[in-house]
Design a protein around this motif. Sequence first.
Motif, PDB file in Angstrom:
ATOM      1  N   UNK A   9     107.017  45.135  61.726  1.00 12.69           N
ATOM      2  CA  UNK A   9     107.190  43.852  61.033  1.00 12.69           C
ATOM      3  C   UNK A   9     105.927  43.534  60.246  1.00 12.69           C
ATOM      4  N   UNK A  10     106.079  43.299  58.950  1.00 11.35           N
ATOM      5  CA  UNK A  10     104.935  42.943  58.118  1.00 11.35           C
ATOM      6  C   UNK A  10     104.270  44.157  57.502  1.00 11.35           C
ATOM      7  N   UNK A  11     104.862  44.667  56.450  1.00 11.64           N
ATOM      8  CA  UNK A  11     104.362  45.882  55.796  1.00 11.64           C
ATOM      9  C   UNK A  11     103.366  45.469  54.711  1.00 11.64           C
ATOM     10  N   UNK A  17      96.853  50.774  55.675  1.00  9.51           N
ATOM     11  CA  UNK A  17      95.571  51.438  55.912  1.00  9.51           C
ATOM     12  C   UNK A  17      95.380  51.883  57.356  1.00  9.51           C
ATOM     13  N   UNK A  18      96.303  51.521  58.233  1.00 10.79           N
ATOM     14  CA  UNK A  18      96.165  51.931  59.632  1.00 10.79           C
ATOM     15  C   UNK A  18      97.397  52.704  60.104  1.00 10.79           C
ATOM     16  N   UNK A  19      98.418  52.008  60.570  1.00 13.99           N
ATOM     17  CA  UNK A  19      99.576  52.684  61.167  1.00 13.99           C
ATOM     18  C   UNK A  19     100.227  53.683  60.205  1.00 13.99           C
ATOM     19  N   UNK A  42     110.014  52.322  60.026  1.00 14.84           N
ATOM     20  CA  UNK A  42     110.974  51.477  59.328  1.00 14.84           C
ATOM     21  C   UNK A  42     110.311  50.125  59.154  1.00 14.84           C
ATOM     22  N   UNK A  43     110.158  49.688  57.921  1.00 13.75           N
ATOM     23  CA  UNK A  43     109.557  48.388  57.645  1.00 13.75           C
ATOM     24  C   UNK A  43     110.561  47.270  57.862  1.00 13.75           C
ATOM     25  N   UNK A  44     110.023  46.104  58.183  1.00 15.45           N
ATOM     26  CA  UNK A  44     110.857  44.913  58.350  1.00 15.45           C
ATOM     27  C   UNK A  44     109.995  43.695  58.065  1.00 15.45           C
ATOM     28  N   UNK A  45     110.625  42.608  57.747  1.00 16.22           N
ATOM     29  CA  UNK A  45     109.890  41.377  57.491  1.00 16.22           C
ATOM     30  C   UNK A  45     110.819  40.187  57.514  1.00 16.22           C
ATOM     31  N   UNK A  46     110.233  38.997  57.552  1.00 12.08           N
ATOM     32  CA  UNK A  46     111.038  37.782  57.642  1.00 12.08           C
ATOM     33  C   UNK A  46     110.641  36.728  56.606  1.00 12.08           C
ATOM     34  N   UNK A  53     107.754  42.682  48.636  1.00 18.58           N
ATOM     35  CA  UNK A  53     107.163  43.985  48.951  1.00 18.58           C
ATOM     36  C   UNK A  53     108.244  45.057  49.008  1.00 18.58           C
ATOM     37  N   UNK A  54     109.358  44.725  49.649  1.00 22.04           N
ATOM     38  CA  UNK A  54     110.471  45.678  49.740  1.00 22.04           C
ATOM     39  C   UNK A  54     110.954  46.062  48.351  1.00 22.04           C
ATOM     40  N   UNK A  55     111.105  45.076  47.470  1.00 22.21           N
ATOM     41  CA  UNK A  55     111.575  45.342  46.112  1.00 22.21           C
ATOM     42  C   UNK A  55     110.587  46.216  45.332  1.00 22.21           C
ATOM     43  N   UNK A  56     109.302  46.081  45.608  1.00 22.75           N
ATOM     44  CA  UNK A  56     108.290  46.884  44.921  1.00 22.75           C
ATOM     45  C   UNK A  56     108.306  48.350  45.334  1.00 22.75           C
ATOM     46  N   UNK A  57     108.495  48.605  46.616  1.00 23.35           N
ATOM     47  CA  UNK A  57     108.365  49.991  47.074  1.00 23.35           C
ATOM     48  C   UNK A  57     109.696  50.735  47.224  1.00 23.35           C
ATOM     49  N   UNK A  58     110.807  50.023  47.137  1.00 26.06           N
ATOM     50  CA  UNK A  58     112.094  50.721  47.225  1.00 26.06           C
ATOM     51  C   UNK A  58     112.260  51.769  46.123  1.00 26.06           C
TER      52      UNK A  58
END
Length: 112
Positions: A9-11, A17-19, A42-46, A53-58
């Motif tokens: 949660x929270x990409x 830079x870590x996970x 798998x990224x997720x967010x609320x 962010x999702x729209x940028x990297x999809x």
Amino acid sequence: QLKAGIVHLGVGNFHRSHLATYMNDLFNDPELFEANKSWGLVGAGVLSFDADKRALIEPQNWMQTLVERDADSMKATVLASMIDFLPVDYETQKYTELQEMLMKDPNIKIVS
């Protein structure tokens, strides 16, 4: 082929830079890949910026670039450790896909 094993949660920058970097290094090691290919991210967010962010990297197939700099050098690495980013529905707050993945997918071993 990577398979989902971690939902994060929270990409954001800290995640990248870590996970995401640690997992990318693991997946790029030929001796370790086969035993660890079921740990894809798998990224997720609320929040609304998670949807942005999702729209940028999809369009990049979830790949991101990590840039490391110090006084003497700079290095850019393309990270391919994230295999999906669940849709963010911050307006209705119905996180159906996230809930289903967390409750029903036995392959998910970590939620971070």
